[in-house]
Scaffold this motif. Sequence first.
Motif, PDB file in Angstrom:
ATOM      1  N   ASP A   1       0.826  -1.211   0.000  1.00 26.56           N
ATOM      2  CA  ASP A   1       0.000   0.000   0.000  1.00 26.56           C
ATOM      3  C   ASP A   1       0.858   1.258   0.000  1.00 26.56           C
ATOM      4  O   ASP A   1       0.545   2.234  -0.701  1.00 26.56           O
ATOM      5  CB  ASP A   1      -0.924   0.006   1.213  1.00 26.56           C
ATOM      6  CG  ASP A   1      -2.028  -1.046   1.097  1.00 26.56           C
ATOM      7  OD1 ASP A   1      -2.169  -1.643   0.013  1.00 26.56           O
ATOM      8  OD2 ASP A   1      -2.731  -1.275   2.104  1.00 26.56           O
ATOM      9  N   LYS A   2       1.943   1.255   0.763  1.00 26.04           N
ATOM     10  CA  LYS A   2       2.844   2.417   0.787  1.00 26.04           C
ATOM     11  C   LYS A   2       3.434   2.679  -0.594  1.00 26.04           C
ATOM     12  O   LYS A   2       3.485   3.820  -1.066  1.00 26.04           O
ATOM     13  CB  LYS A   2       3.969   2.194   1.805  1.00 26.04           C
ATOM     14  CG  LYS A   2       4.996   3.313   1.868  1.00 26.04           C
ATOM     15  CD  LYS A   2       6.145   2.996   2.791  1.00 26.04           C
ATOM     16  CE  LYS A   2       5.768   3.091   4.236  1.00 26.04           C
ATOM     17  NZ  LYS A   2       5.606   4.501   4.697  1.00 26.04           N
ATOM     18  N   GLU A   3       3.879   1.639  -1.248  1.00 29.25           N
ATOM     19  CA  GLU A   3       4.528   1.790  -2.548  1.00 29.25           C
ATOM     20  C   GLU A   3       3.549   2.173  -3.644  1.00 29.25           C
ATOM     21  O   GLU A   3       3.955   2.747  -4.670  1.00 29.25           O
ATOM     22  CB  GLU A   3       5.251   0.498  -2.914  1.00 29.25           C
ATOM     23  CG  GLU A   3       6.448   0.216  -2.018  1.00 29.25           C
ATOM     24  CD  GLU A   3       7.076  -1.147  -2.244  1.00 29.25           C
ATOM     25  OE1 GLU A   3       8.265  -1.308  -1.925  1.00 29.25           O
ATOM     26  OE2 GLU A   3       6.375  -2.065  -2.733  1.00 29.25           O
ATOM     27  N   GLU A   4       2.264   1.885  -3.446  1.00 26.10           N
ATOM     28  CA  GLU A   4       1.260   2.194  -4.456  1.00 26.10           C
ATOM     29  C   GLU A   4       0.646   3.577  -4.305  1.00 26.10           C
ATOM     30  O   GLU A   4      -0.114   4.015  -5.165  1.00 26.10           O
ATOM     31  CB  GLU A   4       0.148   1.144  -4.422  1.00 26.10           C
ATOM     32  CG  GLU A   4       0.576  -0.223  -4.943  1.00 26.10           C
ATOM     33  CD  GLU A   4       1.043  -0.172  -6.395  1.00 26.10           C
ATOM     34  OE1 GLU A   4       0.298   0.392  -7.228  1.00 26.10           O
ATOM     35  OE2 GLU A   4       2.154  -0.667  -6.671  1.00 26.10           O
ATOM     36  N   LEU A   5       0.967   4.279  -3.230  1.00 25.54           N
ATOM     37  CA  LEU A   5       0.440   5.625  -3.064  1.00 25.54           C
ATOM     38  C   LEU A   5       0.938   6.533  -4.181  1.00 25.54           C
ATOM     39  O   LEU A   5       2.132   6.534  -4.499  1.00 25.54           O
ATOM     40  CB  LEU A   5       0.867   6.200  -1.716  1.00 25.54           C
ATOM     41  CG  LEU A   5       0.187   5.626  -0.468  1.00 25.54           C
ATOM     42  CD1 LEU A   5       0.855   6.164   0.784  1.00 25.54           C
ATOM     43  CD2 LEU A   5      -1.306   5.959  -0.462  1.00 25.54           C
ATOM     44  N   PRO A   6       0.057   7.328  -4.798  1.00 26.70           N
ATOM     45  CA  PRO A   6       0.473   8.204  -5.901  1.00 26.70           C
ATOM     46  C   PRO A   6       1.629   9.131  -5.519  1.00 26.70           C
ATOM     47  O   PRO A   6       2.547   9.351  -6.325  1.00 26.70           O
ATOM     48  CB  PRO A   6      -0.801   8.993  -6.217  1.00 26.70           C
ATOM     49  CG  PRO A   6      -1.913   8.095  -5.787  1.00 26.70           C
ATOM     50  CD  PRO A   6      -1.397   7.390  -4.572  1.00 26.70           C
TER      51      PRO A   6
ATOM     52  N   LYS B   1       4.827   7.131  -5.574  1.00 30.69           N
ATOM     53  CA  LYS B   1       5.241   6.840  -6.949  1.00 30.69           C
ATOM     54  C   LYS B   1       5.875   8.073  -7.593  1.00 30.69           C
ATOM     55  O   LYS B   1       6.867   7.962  -8.329  1.00 30.69           O
ATOM     56  CB  LYS B   1       4.040   6.359  -7.766  1.00 30.69           C
ATOM     57  CG  LYS B   1       3.588   4.944  -7.430  1.00 30.69           C
ATOM     58  CD  LYS B   1       2.533   4.469  -8.411  1.00 30.69           C
ATOM     59  CE  LYS B   1       2.220   2.995  -8.203  1.00 30.69           C
ATOM     60  NZ  LYS B   1       1.234   2.495  -9.192  1.00 30.69           N
ATOM     61  N   GLU B   2       5.315   9.237  -7.296  1.00 32.00           N
ATOM     62  CA  GLU B   2       5.895  10.478  -7.815  1.00 32.00           C
ATOM     63  C   GLU B   2       7.257  10.739  -7.185  1.00 32.00           C
ATOM     64  O   GLU B   2       8.182  11.216  -7.850  1.00 32.00           O
ATOM     65  CB  GLU B   2       4.941  11.642  -7.535  1.00 32.00           C
ATOM     66  CG  GLU B   2       5.464  13.013  -7.957  1.00 32.00           C
ATOM     67  CD  GLU B   2       5.634  13.166  -9.456  1.00 32.00           C
ATOM     68  OE1 GLU B   2       6.170  14.206  -9.881  1.00 32.00           O
ATOM     69  OE2 GLU B   2       5.238  12.249 -10.215  1.00 32.00           O
ATOM     70  N   PHE B   3       7.387  10.399  -5.911  1.00 29.49           N
ATOM     71  CA  PHE B   3       8.651  10.513  -5.200  1.00 29.49           C
ATOM     72  C   PHE B   3       9.732   9.702  -5.909  1.00 29.49           C
ATOM     73  O   PHE B   3      10.874  10.160  -6.081  1.00 29.49           O
ATOM     74  CB  PHE B   3       8.447  10.000  -3.776  1.00 29.49           C
ATOM     75  CG  PHE B   3       9.332  10.644  -2.745  1.00 29.49           C
ATOM     76  CD1 PHE B   3      10.013  11.825  -2.988  1.00 29.49           C
ATOM     77  CD2 PHE B   3       9.466  10.051  -1.488  1.00 29.49           C
ATOM     78  CE1 PHE B   3      10.814  12.410  -2.025  1.00 29.49           C
ATOM     79  CE2 PHE B   3      10.274  10.617  -0.518  1.00 29.49           C
ATOM     80  CZ  PHE B   3      10.942  11.802  -0.789  1.00 29.49           C
TER      81      PHE B   3
ATOM     82  N   THR C   1      12.698   2.107  -7.282  1.00 25.73           N
ATOM     83  CA  THR C   1      11.834   1.723  -6.167  1.00 25.73           C
ATOM     84  C   THR C   1      11.835   2.796  -5.090  1.00 25.73           C
ATOM     85  O   THR C   1      12.767   3.617  -4.999  1.00 25.73           O
ATOM     86  CB  THR C   1      12.299   0.394  -5.527  1.00 25.73           C
ATOM     87  OG1 THR C   1      13.545   0.616  -4.835  1.00 25.73           O
ATOM     88  CG2 THR C   1      12.482  -0.698  -6.576  1.00 25.73           C
ATOM     89  N   LEU C   2      10.811   2.757  -4.244  1.00 23.66           N
ATOM     90  CA  LEU C   2      10.733   3.693  -3.129  1.00 23.66           C
ATOM     91  C   LEU C   2      11.871   3.453  -2.143  1.00 23.66           C
ATOM     92  O   LEU C   2      12.414   4.406  -1.565  1.00 23.66           O
ATOM     93  CB  LEU C   2       9.376   3.550  -2.426  1.00 23.66           C
ATOM     94  CG  LEU C   2       9.100   4.500  -1.274  1.00 23.66           C
ATOM     95  CD1 LEU C   2       9.090   5.954  -1.755  1.00 23.66           C
ATOM     96  CD2 LEU C   2       7.765   4.154  -0.600  1.00 23.66           C
ATOM     97  N   ALA C   3      12.229   2.204  -1.949  1.00 21.90           N
ATOM     98  CA  ALA C   3      13.326   1.894  -1.035  1.00 21.90           C
ATOM     99  C   ALA C   3      14.618   2.584  -1.479  1.00 21.90           C
ATOM    100  O   ALA C   3      15.399   3.053  -0.642  1.00 21.90           O
ATOM    101  CB  ALA C   3      13.530   0.384  -0.950  1.00 21.90           C
ATOM    102  N   GLN C   4      14.846   2.667  -2.779  1.00 16.87           N
ATOM    103  CA  GLN C   4      16.053   3.313  -3.291  1.00 16.87           C
ATOM    104  C   GLN C   4      16.065   4.804  -2.960  1.00 16.87           C
ATOM    105  O   GLN C   4      17.144   5.381  -2.759  1.00 16.87           O
ATOM    106  CB  GLN C   4      16.157   3.114  -4.795  1.00 16.87           C
ATOM    107  CG  GLN C   4      16.513   1.692  -5.214  1.00 16.87           C
ATOM    108  CD  GLN C   4      16.537   1.522  -6.720  1.00 16.87           C
ATOM    109  OE1 GLN C   4      15.985   2.344  -7.460  1.00 16.87           O
ATOM    110  NE2 GLN C   4      17.170   0.461  -7.184  1.00 16.87           N
TER     111      GLN C   4
END
Length: 245
Positions: A195-200, A203-205, A213-216
Amino acid sequence: MKSINTRRSIRKYATREVEQALLERLLSEAMRTQTMGNLQLYSVVVTRDEEMKRRLAPAHFNQPMVTQAPVVLTFCADTRRTTAWADNRMATPGYDNLLSYQNAATDALLFCQTFCNLAEEEGLGCCFLGTTVYMPQTIIDVLKLPRLVMPVATITLGWPDEQPPLTDRLPLDAVMHSETYTDYTPESIDRFYHDKEELPENKEFVRINNKQTLAQVFTDCRYTKKDNEAMSVTLAEALKRQGFA
């Protein structure tokens, strides 16, 4: 009573002052929180003066709320007072070590969080600044913290002038373990972070930071290994200078 489920970090504040009597009442009430051995191994430095806030700002990467908030509170791990008490009562203190720092830091953080909860119930807004432990020596110097006193948390405080959206949180299963610790698997990581990774906004971040990836974003941009190691050195040096090593 304000629900914890609606709490927000407030970074923009109205010009309305925080009354000294209200601040002192909330701090006094917060002192009823848990404390190791009932020693209250903490202190708090209240900063209202504009010049003092300006001098503190570089330690917090010049985040605007440090100078704009009516009040800045620096919560400190403090074994100096208990040591002075022992010295003046024919007792031999032994609170100049890492264990004592850990106990005092825990005390200070409990005091800080209880204060935040009480302040928010009154309608005040606050923001926790994790930067306190990044460059502690600047804070030590500005606030003239003596040996056996170490800053561990900073709160900006005032009456809110914004209503930011709620930030996301991981599901309870991600942090709760039953009886023994259950290590994470690729499958559970996928489930917990989906859910965290799918937040718009996240994703823009990822997009604006040119990452996959968000982790990166967190490992390569926000909290890098290089920065963490460098600030670990400065933290260890400050702890030693303050007498906790």
